[in-house]
Design an enzyme around this catalytic site. Sequence first.
Site, PDB file in Angstrom:
ATOM      1  N   HIS A  91       0.816  -1.221   0.000  1.00 25.22           N
ATOM      2  CA  HIS A  91       0.000   0.000   0.000  1.00 25.22           C
ATOM      3  C   HIS A  91       0.850   1.272   0.000  1.00 25.22           C
ATOM      4  O   HIS A  91       0.350   2.343  -0.332  1.00 25.22           O
ATOM      5  CB  HIS A  91      -0.990  -0.003   1.177  1.00 25.22           C
ATOM      6  CG  HIS A  91      -0.389   0.291   2.514  1.00 25.22           C
ATOM      7  ND1 HIS A  91      -0.047  -0.698   3.419  1.00 25.22           N
ATOM      8  CD2 HIS A  91      -0.068   1.463   3.124  1.00 25.22           C
ATOM      9  CE1 HIS A  91       0.437  -0.156   4.512  1.00 25.22           C
ATOM     10  NE2 HIS A  91       0.449   1.163   4.363  1.00 25.22           N
ATOM     11  N   ASP A 121       0.271  -7.647   1.571  1.00 20.37           N
ATOM     12  CA  ASP A 121       0.673  -6.239   1.671  1.00 20.37           C
ATOM     13  C   ASP A 121       2.190  -6.096   1.623  1.00 20.37           C
ATOM     14  O   ASP A 121       2.778  -5.291   2.345  1.00 20.37           O
ATOM     15  CB  ASP A 121       0.114  -5.599   2.949  1.00 20.37           C
ATOM     16  CG  ASP A 121       0.196  -4.070   2.908  1.00 20.37           C
ATOM     17  OD1 ASP A 121       0.264  -3.512   1.792  1.00 20.37           O
ATOM     18  OD2 ASP A 121       0.220  -3.439   3.977  1.00 20.37           O
ATOM     19  N   SER A 194       4.793   2.382   7.957  1.00 16.35           N
ATOM     20  CA  SER A 194       4.395   1.230   7.145  1.00 16.35           C
ATOM     21  C   SER A 194       5.541   0.743   6.270  1.00 16.35           C
ATOM     22  O   SER A 194       6.179   1.535   5.569  1.00 16.35           O
ATOM     23  CB  SER A 194       3.208   1.597   6.247  1.00 16.35           C
ATOM     24  OG  SER A 194       2.066   1.851   7.016  1.00 16.35           O
TER      25      SER A 194
END
EC number: 3.4.21.107
Length: 452
Positions: A91, A121, A194
């Site tokens: 993402h 992911d 992230s």
Amino acid sequence: MAVSRELPDFTALVAENGPAVVNISTKQTLSAAPSMRGFSLPELPDDSPLQDFFRHFFGEDGELPDDSIQSRSLGSGFIVSSDGYVLTNSHVVESADEIIVRTSDRREFVAKLIGTDKRSDIALLKVDGDGLPTARIGSSKDLLVGEWVLAIGSPFGFESSATAGIVSAKGRSLPSENYVPFIQTDVAINPGNSGGPLFNLDGEVIGVNSQIYSRTGGFMGLSFAIPIDVAMDVFNQLKTKGRVSRGWLGVLIQDVTRELAESFGMPQPRGALVAQVLPGSPAEAAGLQAGDVILSYNGRDVVTSSTLPPLVGETPVDAEASLRVLRRGEKVDLRVKIEELPDDEQVSSSAPGAPEEPSNRLGLVVRDLTSEQRQQMGIAMGGILVEAVDPGPADDAGLTPGDVILMLDNQLVENVAGFKRILDAIEPGRSVAVLVQRGEGRMFYAIKVPKS
């Protein structure tokens, strides 16, 4: 007497591993709305007060730029090989036109996207470089709840930020992804973290920070990381073939509740209850049935339904797997040949049709399905439609009008007469499992048959 222990010192860990952690920034160009393209400045008198207004937005030439919006995002990553392979979250780099990787010594590289895997992911990047500092890869299999862990990343763009905490839980299944047994921690993770690494006290990467649970958008004590064993499997597949394949069994499953366990004669809730076997799936070929409770997979205990998908997903395509299931009180061993997980798994929907008499014991008004209704709902045979639910055991269990009852007490329900025959044979006071199709899914419910 409790033994006092000193808190860990993370200084050496950060100094050793910080150089392998990178900041990732992306740029995406968003085109102007199609309805605005080609729009030009209208002809206006020179002294019109609107002249300055339109020139402010359209420029001196009176044309709206085709590409007028720049979208940017920030994230983290870490270098896994000295020749420039970098792991991050999918993402973080999604739909990016340009990806810039910045190291802690201020060097910048334009990265090439090798591949992404949305289910885990994980994304793999490549930068041109030699002798780059790399993170030491560990294993998440021996990770213990309560163990100290450290994250390094770029929260809100603040590069090389270190935060520490403990492992809160393992094997978490999140609604967005069933094929990743997430590591839950209380490490402070915020936007920008992230894709960054999660280290153990030995300085080994044991996870990739992926997402947080928050009601505010900021950290609230619940962070989730992708186990490094999952991430490295994705890395190897993306590096060698540019895509990721996973094993597929072809069942829809649910947890075994206390009430369902009682109805199946189980001493305690455990396993994955098969609510539906998909047509043409490996599970169908192996003989799995709705109502089976999968107790183990390849010799590994299936404690809850969330335990099963990661085990199946990590199984090589075309490999054989062993299953132990509980079927009508008996343990059955099956062999299944695992196939590749398809992109989409679709199940059909349901619809209504002339009521029969309600069941006095459960409070259900039911009727038979027509062949046309079965075809619309994807039901090969049997099934009865719930027309209404009166106050009583079925209502307490959660059944609603429009549900289709497919099984009762581990027996297929062919029609209303068959349903009543099965129900009449159930001794009062016992909990029984009812398989229901609702909308696009199937699920078991536990109903306690009243004593009077």
